[in-house]
Enzyme design. Sequence first.
Site, PDB file in Angstrom:
ATOM      1  N   ASN A 165       0.844  -1.191   0.074  1.00  0.00           N
ATOM      2  CA  ASN A 165       0.017   0.095   0.026  1.00  0.00           C
ATOM      3  C   ASN A 165       0.723   1.271   0.014  1.00  0.00           C
ATOM      4  O   ASN A 165       0.523   2.278  -0.457  1.00  0.00           O
ATOM      5  CB  ASN A 165      -1.049  -0.133   1.169  1.00  0.00           C
ATOM      6  CG  ASN A 165      -0.453  -0.111   2.403  1.00  0.00           C
ATOM      7  OD1 ASN A 165       0.674  -0.553   2.585  1.00  0.00           O
ATOM      8  ND2 ASN A 165      -1.154   0.439   3.339  1.00  0.00           N
ATOM      9  N   GLU A 263       4.444  -4.259  11.815  1.00  0.00           N
ATOM     10  CA  GLU A 263       3.604  -3.156  11.767  1.00  0.00           C
ATOM     11  C   GLU A 263       2.423  -3.858  10.996  1.00  0.00           C
ATOM     12  O   GLU A 263       2.377  -4.098   9.913  1.00  0.00           O
ATOM     13  CB  GLU A 263       4.358  -2.133  10.915  1.00  0.00           C
ATOM     14  CG  GLU A 263       5.506  -1.418  11.623  1.00  0.00           C
ATOM     15  CD  GLU A 263       5.227  -0.446  12.545  1.00  0.00           C
ATOM     16  OE1 GLU A 263       4.511   0.006  12.593  1.00  0.00           O
ATOM     17  OE2 GLU A 263       6.200  -0.662  13.657  1.00  0.00           O
ATOM     18  N   CYS A 297      -3.214   1.748   6.794  1.00  0.00           N
ATOM     19  CA  CYS A 297      -3.298   1.027   8.157  1.00  0.00           C
ATOM     20  C   CYS A 297      -3.910   1.977   9.182  1.00  0.00           C
ATOM     21  O   CYS A 297      -4.503   1.751   9.937  1.00  0.00           O
ATOM     22  CB  CYS A 297      -1.967   0.556   8.456  1.00  0.00           C
ATOM     23  SG  CYS A 297      -0.788   1.701   8.650  1.00  0.00           S
TER      24      CYS A 297
HETATM   25  P1  NAD Z   1       0.123  -9.273   3.664  1.00  0.00           P
HETATM   26  O1  NAD Z   1       0.551  -9.778   4.850  1.00  0.00           O
HETATM   27  O2  NAD Z   1      -0.698  -9.940   2.788  1.00  0.00           O
HETATM   28  O3  NAD Z   1       1.550  -9.119   2.687  1.00  0.00           O
HETATM   29  C1  NAD Z   1       2.729  -8.474   3.247  1.00  0.00           C
HETATM   30  C2  NAD Z   1       3.965  -9.208   2.851  1.00  0.00           C
HETATM   31  O4  NAD Z   1       3.918 -10.369   3.505  1.00  0.00           O
HETATM   32  C3  NAD Z   1       4.016  -9.265   1.596  1.00  0.00           C
HETATM   33  O5  NAD Z   1       5.159  -9.127   1.031  1.00  0.00           O
HETATM   34  C4  NAD Z   1       3.609 -10.894   1.292  1.00  0.00           C
HETATM   35  O6  NAD Z   1       4.525 -11.479   0.205  1.00  0.00           O
HETATM   36  C5  NAD Z   1       4.535 -11.390   2.788  1.00  0.00           C
HETATM   37  N1  NAD Z   1       3.674 -12.610   2.987  1.00  0.00           N
HETATM   38  C6  NAD Z   1       2.749 -12.982   2.681  1.00  0.00           C
HETATM   39  N2  NAD Z   1       2.458 -14.347   3.291  1.00  0.00           N
HETATM   40  C7  NAD Z   1       3.648 -14.630   3.757  1.00  0.00           C
HETATM   41  C8  NAD Z   1       4.155 -15.733   4.678  1.00  0.00           C
HETATM   42  N3  NAD Z   1       3.332 -16.668   4.664  1.00  0.00           N
HETATM   43  N4  NAD Z   1       5.308 -15.697   5.088  1.00  0.00           N
HETATM   44  C9  NAD Z   1       6.076 -14.519   4.988  1.00  0.00           C
HETATM   45  N5  NAD Z   1       5.606 -13.402   4.271  1.00  0.00           N
HETATM   46  C10 NAD Z   1       4.377 -13.492   3.822  1.00  0.00           C
HETATM   47  O7  NAD Z   1      -0.186  -7.764   3.659  1.00  0.00           O
HETATM   48  P2  NAD Z   1      -0.803  -6.775   2.638  1.00  0.00           P
HETATM   49  O8  NAD Z   1      -2.012  -7.026   1.864  1.00  0.00           O
HETATM   50  O9  NAD Z   1       0.640  -6.858   1.567  1.00  0.00           O
HETATM   51  O10 NAD Z   1      -0.854  -5.372   3.123  1.00  0.00           O
HETATM   52  C11 NAD Z   1      -1.972  -4.914   3.764  1.00  0.00           C
HETATM   53  C12 NAD Z   1      -1.959  -5.029   5.327  1.00  0.00           C
HETATM   54  O11 NAD Z   1      -0.932  -4.298   5.782  1.00  0.00           O
HETATM   55  C13 NAD Z   1      -3.137  -4.335   6.073  1.00  0.00           C
HETATM   56  O12 NAD Z   1      -3.567  -5.087   7.054  1.00  0.00           O
HETATM   57  C14 NAD Z   1      -2.283  -3.169   6.441  1.00  0.00           C
HETATM   58  O13 NAD Z   1      -3.068  -2.470   7.813  1.00  0.00           O
HETATM   59  C15 NAD Z   1      -1.158  -3.565   6.869  1.00  0.00           C
HETATM   60  N6  NAD Z   1      -0.083  -2.424   6.891  1.00  0.00           N
HETATM   61  C16 NAD Z   1       0.335  -1.983   8.208  1.00  0.00           C
HETATM   62  C17 NAD Z   1       0.997  -0.707   8.338  1.00  0.00           C
HETATM   63  C18 NAD Z   1       1.709  -0.331   9.608  1.00  0.00           C
HETATM   64  O14 NAD Z   1       2.434   0.667   9.609  1.00  0.00           O
HETATM   65  N7  NAD Z   1       1.004  -0.799  10.868  1.00  0.00           N
HETATM   66  C19 NAD Z   1       1.345  -0.084   7.152  1.00  0.00           C
HETATM   67  C20 NAD Z   1       0.887  -0.604   5.935  1.00  0.00           C
HETATM   68  C21 NAD Z   1       0.170  -1.500   5.819  1.00  0.00           C
END
Ligand code: NAD
Length: 492
Positions: A165, A263, A297
Site C-alpha cells: 500500500n 507493523e 493502516c
Molecule cells: P500481507 O500480509 O498479505 O503481505 C505483506 C507481505 O508479506 C508481502 O510481501 C507478502 O508477500 C508477505 N507474505 C505473505 N504471506 C507470507 C508468509 N506466509 N510468510 C512470510 N511473508 C508472507 O499484507 P498486504 O496485503 O500486503 O498489506 C496490507 C496490510 O498491511 C493491511 O492489514 C495493513 O493494515 C497493513 N499495513 C500496516 C502498516 C503499519 O504501519 N502498521 C502499514 C501498511 C500496511
Amino acid sequence: MTTTPTRPTSNAFSAEAQAWQNFVDGAFVPAQSNLIDVTNPANGVLLGRIPESSRTEVDAAVQAARAAQADWEKLPAIRRADYLRQISAKLRQHRLELADVIVKEQGKVRGLAEVEVDFTADYIDYMAEWARRLEGEVLTSDRPNETMLLLRKPVGVVAGILPWNFPFFLIARKMAPALVTGNTIVIKPSEETPLNAYLFARLVAETDLPKGVFNLVGGRGRTVGEALASHPGVDLITFTGSVATGSHIMQLAGKNLTRVNLELGGKAPAIVLKDADLDLAAKAIWDSRVINTGQVCNCAERVYVEREVHDALVEKLVTHFEATRYGDPSVESDLHMGPLVNRAGLDKVAAAVETAKAQGATVVTGGAIADMGQGFHYKPTLLVNARADMDIMRRETFGPVLPIQAVDSLDEAIALANDSDYGLTSSIYTRDLNSALKAARELKFGETYINRENFEAMQGFHAGRRKSGIGGADGKHGLYEFTETHVVYIQG
Ligand code: NAD
C-alpha cells in the site's frame, strides 16, 4: 540457466513489461525460476515481470548481506549516512518516473504517489541525520574504580518484508534506519507492487554503496517471505502487513529466536463530540478514509459521533463522499481515489458491506462496486446505524467504506474505541481541551490525532498496540529498534 551477475545499464530506466532481476551482492542476477507478472489494477495492462525466487536465491542474498555487514559496521556512522544521501539524491532526480511506476502498479493517484517518493527521499535524509546522534550511555557502577558503558550496536542482518500500500516508502522505513545503525538488509517487496523496488535497486546500483549492504529478492510470501522469516542468518525481521501474516512470521522467527518488528493492521476510530468543528471533522475524516482508496493502516475505519450532531455530521460527510473523484490514475489526473489493489481486495470490501447490511447497517451513499468497464473500483460508501457487534466495526475493511455509530457520551465512545483487537491509530474532534486530554489519557492506541487527519510524522513513533503490532517505526525509538545493547564493565 545462467547465474552470471550483470551490472545494470543506466539508460534502461523503465519498468514497462521488463523482466527484472534480483539485486544481490551489488549486482543484478538473472532469475533462476519462473517470473511473476505485475499488472495495473486500473486496466489490467502488463507492466513487468519479477523473479518468483526460491529459497536458494534467498540464501544467496542473506549470505551477501552477512558478508558485507562487518565492514559496513566498522565505517563511521557519518560515512554510512553519506551513502544514504547519495540514494536520496538519486530518488529526487528520478521522482517523476518513480511516481509513475507507483501509480501504475498500485493504482495510487498521481499526487499521492509523488508525495510518497518525496517523503521517502526526505525520510532517508532524516535517518542519515541520526549518524552523529547515535548514543550509548555511561552507567554508574557499584564498584570502586569501575566504569560501565552501555553501547548500542547493530543487530546484524535485517530482513524487510513489505506490503503493497505504500510500497516505496516502506523500503526506506526499513532500510534507512537499518543502514545508518550499521546493519545490512535484504528486502522482499510485495508481489503486488514490486517494480518500484526494482527501480529503487537500480538507483542504488548507481551509487557507491558497498556491495551486499542492500539486497532485493522478489517472490511469493510462502517462499521468499517464509525463507527470510525462518532463516538462521537473519537477526531481525521487520515486517509490515496483515495480522495473519505477522503472526505466522512470528511463529517462524520463534524457531531461531529471531527478533521481530511487526507493523500490522488497524481499525482506527474517529470520535466526534457535539462541540466539534463539524466542517473540519467531516473533511479530515473523509481525507483519512479515501486516501489511497482506504488502503492505509491508519485510515479512519469507524466513527463514533455524539447523537446530537449525528445527522449534521452525516450530511457533511455525504457531501464529501459524493464529491469524491475516482478512476484510472494512470490516465486521469486530479483524482481522489484509484482502484483497489486487486480483485481479492475489491471482493473483500464488497462482502464487508453486504455483511454490514445484513447485520442491520444502512447505506447512505455508495454501497456497490463501481462499474467502470475495467479496474477494481468501489464506490465511496457511508453506513449509518452501525453497532459495536457488527463485523464492519471490528474487522479491518481496507477500502473506502465508513461505518458510523451514534453514542451518548465521550466515555461511551472511548470504551467502544478501545474494545478492539487493533490499537494502531485513533482520532478525536472536539473544541474542549478537557475532552481532548481525557481522550489522550484513556485511548489505548499507539497514536491519537486531535482535530486533524490521521497521518504520522517521520520524527514520531508509529507503533501499534494489541494485534496492530510489536515494536514500531520512525524517530529515535524506531531507529533504536535496529540496534541492540552491549554493556561493558571496565576496571582500573
Ligand atoms: P500481507 O500480509 O498479505 O503481505 C505483506 C507481505 O508479506 C508481502 O510481501 C507478502 O508477500 C508477505 N507474505 C505473505 N504471506 C507470507 C508468509 N506466509 N510468510 C512470510 N511473508 C508472507 O499484507 P498486504 O496485503 O500486503 O498489506 C496490507 C496490510 O498491511 C493491511 O492489514 C495493513 O493494515 C497493513 N499495513 C500496516 C502498516 C503499519 O504501519 N502498521 C502499514 C501498511 C500496511
